[in-house]
Design a protein around this motif. Sequence first.
Motif, PDB file in Angstrom:
ATOM      1  N   SER A  39      35.427 -46.579 -25.979  1.00 12.99           N
ATOM      2  CA  SER A  39      34.551 -47.197 -26.991  1.00 12.99           C
ATOM      3  C   SER A  39      33.863 -46.257 -28.012  1.00 12.99           C
ATOM      4  O   SER A  39      33.904 -44.821 -27.689  1.00 12.99           O
ATOM      5  CB  SER A  39      33.269 -47.808 -26.660  1.00 12.99           C
ATOM      6  OG  SER A  39      32.088 -46.669 -25.929  1.00 12.99           O
ATOM      7  N   THR A  40      33.667 -46.470 -29.038  1.00 13.73           N
ATOM      8  CA  THR A  40      33.034 -45.711 -30.166  1.00 13.73           C
ATOM      9  C   THR A  40      31.833 -44.729 -29.791  1.00 13.73           C
ATOM     10  O   THR A  40      31.768 -43.606 -29.859  1.00 13.73           O
ATOM     11  CB  THR A  40      32.627 -46.212 -31.435  1.00 13.73           C
ATOM     12  OG1 THR A  40      33.660 -47.116 -31.829  1.00 13.73           O
ATOM     13  CG2 THR A  40      32.563 -45.706 -32.759  1.00 13.73           C
ATOM     14  N   VAL A  41      31.102 -45.510 -29.186  1.00 11.35           N
ATOM     15  CA  VAL A  41      29.912 -44.620 -28.203  1.00 11.35           C
ATOM     16  C   VAL A  41      30.409 -43.277 -27.437  1.00 11.35           C
ATOM     17  O   VAL A  41      30.017 -42.432 -27.474  1.00 11.35           O
ATOM     18  CB  VAL A  41      29.114 -45.704 -27.544  1.00 11.35           C
ATOM     19  CG1 VAL A  41      27.751 -44.974 -26.915  1.00 11.35           C
ATOM     20  CG2 VAL A  41      28.561 -46.670 -28.382  1.00 11.35           C
ATOM     21  N   PHE A  44      31.850 -40.778 -29.438  1.00 13.11           N
ATOM     22  CA  PHE A  44      30.928 -39.876 -30.157  1.00 13.11           C
ATOM     23  C   PHE A  44      29.789 -39.079 -29.301  1.00 13.11           C
ATOM     24  O   PHE A  44      29.118 -38.338 -29.878  1.00 13.11           O
ATOM     25  CB  PHE A  44      30.292 -40.703 -31.395  1.00 13.11           C
ATOM     26  CG  PHE A  44      31.245 -40.958 -32.570  1.00 13.11           C
ATOM     27  CD1 PHE A  44      31.017 -39.852 -33.584  1.00 13.11           C
ATOM     28  CD2 PHE A  44      32.002 -41.969 -32.696  1.00 13.11           C
ATOM     29  CE1 PHE A  44      31.669 -40.157 -34.792  1.00 13.11           C
ATOM     30  CE2 PHE A  44      32.829 -42.083 -33.643  1.00 13.11           C
ATOM     31  CZ  PHE A  44      32.721 -41.010 -34.723  1.00 13.11           C
ATOM     32  N   SER A  45      30.023 -39.318 -28.047  1.00  6.25           N
ATOM     33  CA  SER A  45      29.106 -38.780 -27.161  1.00  6.25           C
ATOM     34  C   SER A  45      29.431 -37.243 -27.018  1.00  6.25           C
ATOM     35  O   SER A  45      30.486 -36.910 -27.603  1.00  6.25           O
ATOM     36  CB  SER A  45      29.264 -39.396 -25.616  1.00  6.25           C
ATOM     37  OG  SER A  45      30.296 -39.048 -25.104  1.00  6.25           O
ATOM     38  N   PHE A  51      39.176 -39.350 -17.413  1.00  2.80           N
ATOM     39  CA  PHE A  51      39.658 -40.504 -16.926  1.00  2.80           C
ATOM     40  C   PHE A  51      38.870 -41.455 -17.838  1.00  2.80           C
ATOM     41  O   PHE A  51      37.834 -41.559 -18.340  1.00  2.80           O
ATOM     42  CB  PHE A  51      39.588 -40.587 -15.523  1.00  2.80           C
ATOM     43  CG  PHE A  51      40.272 -39.553 -14.893  1.00  2.80           C
ATOM     44  CD1 PHE A  51      41.479 -39.744 -14.534  1.00  2.80           C
ATOM     45  CD2 PHE A  51      39.378 -38.477 -14.207  1.00  2.80           C
ATOM     46  CE1 PHE A  51      42.315 -38.537 -13.874  1.00  2.80           C
ATOM     47  CE2 PHE A  51      40.144 -37.517 -13.676  1.00  2.80           C
ATOM     48  CZ  PHE A  51      41.568 -37.317 -13.244  1.00  2.80           C
ATOM     49  N   PRO A  52      39.620 -42.710 -17.983  1.00  2.00           N
ATOM     50  CA  PRO A  52      38.905 -43.748 -18.724  1.00  2.00           C
ATOM     51  C   PRO A  52      37.509 -44.149 -18.329  1.00  2.00           C
ATOM     52  O   PRO A  52      37.333 -44.370 -16.987  1.00  2.00           O
ATOM     53  CB  PRO A  52      39.866 -45.064 -18.633  1.00  2.00           C
ATOM     54  CG  PRO A  52      41.264 -44.359 -18.204  1.00  2.00           C
ATOM     55  CD  PRO A  52      40.931 -43.161 -17.613  1.00  2.00           C
ATOM     56  N   TYR A  53      36.804 -44.360 -19.244  1.00  2.00           N
ATOM     57  CA  TYR A  53      35.281 -44.478 -18.821  1.00  2.00           C
ATOM     58  C   TYR A  53      34.808 -45.884 -18.892  1.00  2.00           C
ATOM     59  O   TYR A  53      34.571 -46.241 -17.744  1.00  2.00           O
ATOM     60  CB  TYR A  53      34.499 -43.519 -19.749  1.00  2.00           C
ATOM     61  CG  TYR A  53      32.970 -43.440 -19.300  1.00  2.00           C
ATOM     62  CD1 TYR A  53      32.487 -43.084 -18.380  1.00  2.00           C
ATOM     63  CD2 TYR A  53      31.938 -44.020 -20.529  1.00  2.00           C
ATOM     64  CE1 TYR A  53      31.083 -43.021 -17.907  1.00  2.00           C
ATOM     65  CE2 TYR A  53      30.618 -43.699 -20.383  1.00  2.00           C
ATOM     66  CZ  TYR A  53      30.349 -43.437 -19.168  1.00  2.00           C
ATOM     67  OH  TYR A  53      28.741 -43.667 -18.672  1.00  2.00           O
ATOM     68  N   HIS A  54      34.749 -46.378 -20.059  1.00  2.00           N
ATOM     69  CA  HIS A  54      34.671 -47.692 -20.158  1.00  2.00           C
ATOM     70  C   HIS A  54      35.805 -48.409 -20.764  1.00  2.00           C
ATOM     71  O   HIS A  54      35.398 -48.735 -21.907  1.00  2.00           O
ATOM     72  CB  HIS A  54      33.283 -48.072 -20.752  1.00  2.00           C
ATOM     73  CG  HIS A  54      31.958 -47.871 -19.919  1.00  2.00           C
ATOM     74  ND1 HIS A  54      32.006 -48.335 -18.480  1.00  2.00           N
ATOM     75  CD2 HIS A  54      30.880 -47.241 -19.940  1.00  2.00           C
ATOM     76  CE1 HIS A  54      30.820 -47.997 -17.889  1.00  2.00           C
ATOM     77  NE2 HIS A  54      30.087 -47.383 -18.770  1.00  2.00           N
ATOM     78  N   TRP A 255      36.902 -41.865 -34.984  1.00  2.00           N
ATOM     79  CA  TRP A 255      37.988 -41.185 -33.746  1.00  2.00           C
ATOM     80  C   TRP A 255      38.485 -42.581 -32.922  1.00  2.00           C
ATOM     81  O   TRP A 255      39.650 -42.426 -32.803  1.00  2.00           O
ATOM     82  CB  TRP A 255      37.102 -40.493 -32.575  1.00  2.00           C
ATOM     83  CG  TRP A 255      36.862 -39.179 -33.132  1.00  2.00           C
ATOM     84  CD1 TRP A 255      35.886 -38.602 -33.211  1.00  2.00           C
ATOM     85  CD2 TRP A 255      38.046 -38.248 -33.501  1.00  2.00           C
ATOM     86  NE1 TRP A 255      35.945 -37.192 -33.646  1.00  2.00           N
ATOM     87  CE2 TRP A 255      37.375 -36.901 -34.033  1.00  2.00           C
ATOM     88  CE3 TRP A 255      39.392 -38.174 -33.626  1.00  2.00           C
ATOM     89  CZ2 TRP A 255      37.888 -35.710 -34.398  1.00  2.00           C
ATOM     90  CZ3 TRP A 255      40.080 -37.153 -34.001  1.00  2.00           C
ATOM     91  CH2 TRP A 255      39.265 -35.722 -34.472  1.00  2.00           C
ATOM     92  N   GLY A 256      37.811 -43.664 -32.876  1.00  2.00           N
ATOM     93  CA  GLY A 256      38.496 -44.714 -32.017  1.00  2.00           C
ATOM     94  C   GLY A 256      39.681 -45.177 -32.946  1.00  2.00           C
ATOM     95  O   GLY A 256      40.717 -45.343 -32.258  1.00  2.00           O
TER      96      GLY A 256
END
Lengths: 291, 333
Positions: A39-41, A44-45, A51-54, A255-256
Motif C-alpha cells: 500500500s502507499t502507506v 512511504f514508511s 516480504f509482502p506486508y499488507h 511509488w505505488g
Amino acid sequence: MSGRHKKTAVRWLSTLVAFVAVAIMLFPIYSIIVASFESTVTLFSTKFHFFPYHPTLANYQTVLLGTQSGTATSVTISGNQLGHVLTSFEIALGTALLTLAISVPAAYALAKYRLRVTVLFVGALLLAQIVPSIVLATSLFAILLKTHLVNTLPGVIICDGTYAVPFGILVLRAFLFGLPNELMHSARVDGASEWQTFRMIVIPLARSAIVTVAVFAFLAGWGDFIFALTTLNGASFEPITLGIYSFLGNYQANWGAVMAAGVVALVPAAVLLVIAQRYIATGLTAGAVKG
Amino acid sequence: MESQAGGASPAPANTGTGHAPGSSGIGSLLKLSGASKQRLAGWLFLTPAIAYLLFAFALPIVYNVLLSFERDSLSTIGSINAPWAGFFNYTAMFNDQIAQSAIVHTLVFTVGSLAGQFIIGLSLALLFSNRFPGRTVARSLVIVPWLVPLIVTGVIFRFMFQQEGGAINQILVGTGLIHNPVDWLGTTSYALLTVTIANIWLGVPFFTLLLYSALQEVPAEVKEAAMIDGANPWQRLRLVTIPIILPVIEITFLLGFVFTVKVFDLVIGMTGGGPANATQLISTWSYTLGFQEFNFGEAAALNNVLLVAALVCAPLYLLLSRDQLRRSSGAGR
C-alpha cells in the motif's frame, strides 16, 4: 581426506556462491514486484519490507484503471495506463516489423550477392551501432518536426528502428552465410525469380534468425525511453516507459504507481524470456547492442 | 555465433569451372546471362536499408554538425535559415561548467562501470565454468537483468537506494556495516558512485555471457598441462586462461564502452542528473540543454563531443570485426 570428497565440497560451494550471485542479480526485480503489491502507506514508511506486508492490488488498480486509491498522495493520475500498454505494444510491434522489412532483404543481399558496396555497407552498419541514441535524438526531433512526424507513431517507430536495424542486418547476414548456395542456385535453375527464391527458400530457412531479430527489435521498441521522451513531446498517447517517468514526478515519486507500472513493463520481457529463451541467448552472444 | 555450414560451397558467379557437382553447363550459362539481373535484384534488396541508414543515421549526424554551428531555438530548429553562430556553441560549451563536469562524470562512470563489470563478469564466468548442481538454471537467470527496460532499472535502483525505506540501507544497517542510513542519491559525493553501481549490475550479464562462452573454448589439455607444471589457480588464470580469451575480452570491453558512454535512461530514472548536477553525464546534459532549455546549438556541440568519444574506438572495433568485413567479398569463401 580423499580427492573425491574435496571435489564434492567444491561443487556444493560453487552452488552456494552461484545462488548468492543470482540472488543479488535478481533482488532488484524481486523488490519491485514485492513493492508493487504494497500500500502507499507502507511504501512511504521508513521501512522496506522484504516480504509482502499488507498485499493489495490498489497500485495495479491505479495504473490499469486510472482510479486513485484514496490515500495521502498529492499525485494525480492522468487517465489509465491501459492505453500506455497498448501504445507500447504498437510501438514494439511496429519496430519489429520495420526492422524485419529492412534487415531481412538487406542481409540476404549482403550475404549472397556480390555487390561492390558490401564492405562499405557492413562497415557503416558496425559504426551505426556505436552512435549514441541521444546524438540521433536531437537531430531526429528536428527532422521529424520538418516532416510532420513528431508526435506520431510512425515517427517514434522510425527512431526506435535505430536500435535494431543495424544489429538485425548483421545477425541475419551471419546466419545467411551458412545457407548453401546450391539451394538458391537450383531454385534459379528451376526458373524461380530472385524474389521467389528469397520468399520461398531463404525466408523459411532463416526462420530462427528472423525470430531472434524480431524478439530483439520488439524488446528495443518496448523498452525505448529516449525517443518516446523526445519525439512524443505532447502527444495524446505515450508508452508505458513515459508513463513510469511521469509517475516519478518532479519532487515526490508516486511509488505505488511507479512500481506497478514497472512490473507491467517487465511482463513482455518475462514472457519472451520463457517462450523464446533460445533466441534471446543466441542474440546476446551475437553481440547485441542495446540502448 | 556465425554458422558457416556452407563454407566451402562455390559462389554463383564461378560455378562454370566444372568442379562443382550438380551444376550443369546449361545452368551456369543461364546464370551468367542473368548476372546483371541478379546484381539488380541484390541492389533492390538493399535499397530499403540504404534509404533507412541515410534517413535515420547519416542525415541526423550531418544535421547535428549543422545545428552545432547555428543559433537555434525551438522556433528555428526545423528551418534551415537559423542564424549562423560560428564556433559560438563550442566556446559556450567548453566554458559551461556543467558540460565540463558532465564530461568528467562520463569518464569516471565509464571507467568505473567497465572495471566492475569485468571483475564481476569474469568471476561469474569462471564460476559457471565449473560443474555444479544448479549451474544451468543459475546461468540462465543471470541474464534476466538484461531484459528489464532501462527506465525501469533506473526507478528500481532509485527505490532501493532511498535513504529512508530503501532496501540497501536497511541491509547495510542491519548487518552492522554502517551505523546510519546513507543518503546515496541525495549527496553529491555518493550519487555518481551509486549510479555506477546500478550500471555495473546492468552490464554484468553481458560480460558474464560473453566471457563464459569464451572460456568454453579454452582447451582442457592446456589447463591440465599448466596444472601439472605446478601453476596455482591464480597463475593459471593470469598466464594461461586470460591470454587465450584476450580477443573476446577486448571485444567485450569495446562493446561495454559503447553501451556505457551512451547510458541515459538509467540516470534519468535514478537521479535526473542531480543532486546539483553531480550525476550529470554528457547524454543527460545534452538532453537538458536541448529539450528543456531549447538550446539546441550547444546541445548539438555536446553531442558531437559524445559522438567523437564513441567513435574513438571505431578503428579498433572495425579491426576486431574484420571477420565480418572480410567475408564481404561474396557468398561462400
